[in-house]
Design a protein around this motif. Structure first.
Motif, short mmCIF file in Angstrom:
data_model
loop_
_atom_site.label_atom_id
_atom_site.label_comp_id
_atom_site.label_asym_id
_atom_site.label_seq_id
_atom_site.Cartn_x
_atom_site.Cartn_y
_atom_site.Cartn_z
N ASN A 118 0.83 -1.21 0.00
CA ASN A 118 0.00 0.00 0.00
C ASN A 118 0.86 1.26 0.00
O ASN A 118 2.10 1.19 -0.01
CB ASN A 118 -1.01 -0.03 1.15
N ASP A 119 0.21 2.42 0.03
CA ASP A 119 0.93 3.70 -0.03
C ASP A 119 1.82 3.94 1.19
O ASP A 119 2.74 4.74 1.14
CB ASP A 119 -0.06 4.86 -0.18
N ALA A 120 1.54 3.25 2.30
CA ALA A 120 2.36 3.37 3.51
C ALA A 120 3.52 2.37 3.50
O ALA A 120 4.23 2.23 4.49
CB ALA A 120 1.49 3.16 4.75
N ASN A 121 3.72 1.68 2.37
CA ASN A 121 4.78 0.66 2.22
C ASN A 121 4.55 -0.56 3.08
O ASN A 121 5.49 -1.28 3.39
CB ASN A 121 6.16 1.26 2.48
N GLU A 122 3.30 -0.82 3.48
CA GLU A 122 2.96 -2.00 4.25
C GLU A 122 2.59 -3.13 3.29
O GLU A 122 2.06 -2.89 2.20
CB GLU A 122 1.78 -1.72 5.17
N ILE A 123 2.85 -4.36 3.72
CA ILE A 123 2.60 -5.54 2.91
C ILE A 123 1.34 -6.23 3.42
O ILE A 123 1.14 -6.40 4.62
CB ILE A 123 3.80 -6.49 2.97
N LEU A 124 0.48 -6.64 2.49
CA LEU A 124 -0.76 -7.33 2.83
C LEU A 124 -0.45 -8.79 3.14
O LEU A 124 0.13 -9.50 2.33
CB LEU A 124 -1.72 -7.25 1.65
N LEU A 125 -0.86 -9.23 4.34
CA LEU A 125 -0.68 -10.63 4.74
C LEU A 125 -1.99 -11.20 5.25
O LEU A 125 -2.84 -10.48 5.78
CB LEU A 125 0.39 -10.76 5.83
N GLN A 126 -2.12 -12.50 5.11
CA GLN A 126 -3.27 -13.22 5.64
C GLN A 126 -2.74 -14.32 6.57
O GLN A 126 -1.66 -14.88 6.32
CB GLN A 126 -4.07 -13.85 4.50
N ARG A 127 -3.48 -14.61 7.64
CA ARG A 127 -3.11 -15.73 8.50
C ARG A 127 -3.94 -16.93 8.06
O ARG A 127 -5.16 -16.93 8.20
CB ARG A 127 -3.32 -15.43 9.98
N ARG A 128 -3.25 -17.94 7.55
CA ARG A 128 -3.90 -19.14 7.01
C ARG A 128 -4.56 -19.94 8.12
O ARG A 128 -3.94 -20.20 9.15
CB ARG A 128 -2.87 -20.02 6.31
N ARG A 129 -5.79 -20.32 7.89
CA ARG A 129 -6.50 -21.16 8.87
C ARG A 129 -5.89 -22.56 8.98
O ARG A 129 -5.92 -23.17 10.03
CB ARG A 129 -7.98 -21.28 8.51
N ASP A 130 -5.32 -23.06 7.87
CA ASP A 130 -4.81 -24.44 7.88
C ASP A 130 -3.45 -24.59 8.54
O ASP A 130 -3.09 -25.69 8.96
CB ASP A 130 -4.81 -25.05 6.47
N THR A 131 -2.68 -23.52 8.66
CA THR A 131 -1.36 -23.62 9.29
C THR A 131 -1.18 -22.64 10.45
O THR A 131 -0.27 -22.82 11.25
CB THR A 131 -0.23 -23.34 8.29
N GLY A 132 -2.00 -21.58 10.50
CA GLY A 132 -1.84 -20.55 11.52
C GLY A 132 -0.71 -19.58 11.21
O GLY A 132 -0.43 -18.69 12.00
N GLN A 133 -0.07 -19.73 10.07
CA GLN A 133 1.04 -18.86 9.71
C GLN A 133 0.57 -17.73 8.79
O GLN A 133 -0.40 -17.89 8.04
CB GLN A 133 2.15 -19.65 9.01
N TRP A 134 1.28 -16.62 8.85
CA TRP A 134 1.01 -15.48 7.99
C TRP A 134 1.65 -15.72 6.63
O TRP A 134 2.75 -16.26 6.54
CB TRP A 134 1.52 -14.20 8.62
N ALA A 135 0.95 -15.31 5.56
CA ALA A 135 1.42 -15.57 4.21
C ALA A 135 0.89 -14.52 3.25
O ALA A 135 -0.08 -13.82 3.54
CB ALA A 135 0.95 -16.96 3.75
N LEU A 136 1.52 -14.46 2.09
CA LEU A 136 0.99 -13.66 0.99
C LEU A 136 -0.28 -14.34 0.50
O LEU A 136 -0.39 -15.56 0.53
CB LEU A 136 2.00 -13.59 -0.15
N PRO A 137 -1.24 -13.57 0.00
CA PRO A 137 -2.40 -14.21 -0.61
C PRO A 137 -1.98 -14.93 -1.89
O PRO A 137 -1.14 -14.44 -2.64
CB PRO A 137 -3.34 -13.04 -0.91
N GLY A 138 -2.55 -16.11 -2.09
CA GLY A 138 -2.23 -16.87 -3.29
C GLY A 138 -2.86 -18.24 -3.25
O GLY A 138 -3.35 -18.69 -2.22
N GLY A 139 -2.84 -18.91 -4.40
CA GLY A 139 -3.41 -20.24 -4.47
C GLY A 139 -3.28 -20.82 -5.86
O GLY A 139 -2.68 -20.23 -6.75
N ALA A 140 -3.88 -21.99 -6.03
CA ALA A 140 -3.76 -22.77 -7.26
C ALA A 140 -4.42 -22.07 -8.45
O ALA A 140 -5.50 -21.52 -8.34
CB ALA A 140 -4.38 -24.15 -7.07
N GLN A 141 -3.73 -22.13 -9.56
CA GLN A 141 -4.22 -21.58 -10.81
C GLN A 141 -5.26 -22.51 -11.41
O GLN A 141 -5.09 -23.73 -11.43
CB GLN A 141 -3.05 -21.39 -11.77
N ASP A 142 -6.36 -21.94 -11.90
CA ASP A 142 -7.40 -22.72 -12.55
C ASP A 142 -7.12 -22.85 -14.05
O ASP A 142 -6.50 -21.96 -14.66
CB ASP A 142 -8.77 -22.03 -12.39
#
Length: 155
Positions: free
Chosen positions: A28-52
């Motif tokens: 974002n404009d504040a130079n912060e990185i978007l992260l999500q905490r995965r329900r399956d591992t409890g770890q923070w990660a970049l958003p992403g997943g399998a290509q269709d």
């Protein structure tokens, strides 16, 4: 579906699939990185997943970002291809996948951080706050490539 990650483990299970996945490192404009905490591992990660099938890697990264975080984003650059035979992900359904991720850089254009079925936390994180979070080493590699300007990574 649960998952177990093996990263440079001396005795991982043998991979039986290689599925292209796409990530989006959104800044974002504040130079912060978007992260999500995965329900399956409890770890923070970049958003992403399998290509269709029928989807481009870029479209996949944008779709996964919206699905997993509530943030609408556009791609501004290419971070790299991250495929490590020493990073194995075993799923409870018997799939054992070798990591293969195409990662883009993006910026937000709309939406709000929103939890969902895949993420129980979504937030913007300042680079100085990353060390306080439980982030998998493969994600640290990708984020580190961006922060140090050592991209595109073609590993």
């Amino acid at each position: 579906m649960g998952r177990t990650e093996y990263y440079h483990d001396p005795k991982p299970p043998k991979a039986n699939t290689l599925i292209p996945a796409c990530n989006l490192l959104v800044v974002n404009d504040a130079n912060e990185i978007l992260l999500q905490r995965r329900r399956d591992t409890g770890q923070w990660a970049l958003p992403g997943g399998a290509q269709d099938i029928g989807e481009t890697p870029a479209a996949c990264a944008i779709r996964e970002c919206l699905e997993e975080t509530g943030i609408i984003a556009e791609i501004t650059g290419f971070l790299g291809v991250y495929s490590n035979p020493d990073h194995i992900v075993a799923y409870t359904d018997g799939e054992i996948r070798q990591q293969y991720e195409v990662t883009y850089i993006g910026r937000p254009t709309g939406g709000e951080p929103t939890v969902n079925d895949e993420a129980d936390g979504v937030r913007w994180v300042a680079p100085t706050d990353l060390s306080a979070l439980d982030i998998h080493q493969s994600m640290h590699l990708q984020i580190g490539s961006y922060l140090t300007g050592t991209y595109p990574y073609l590993g």
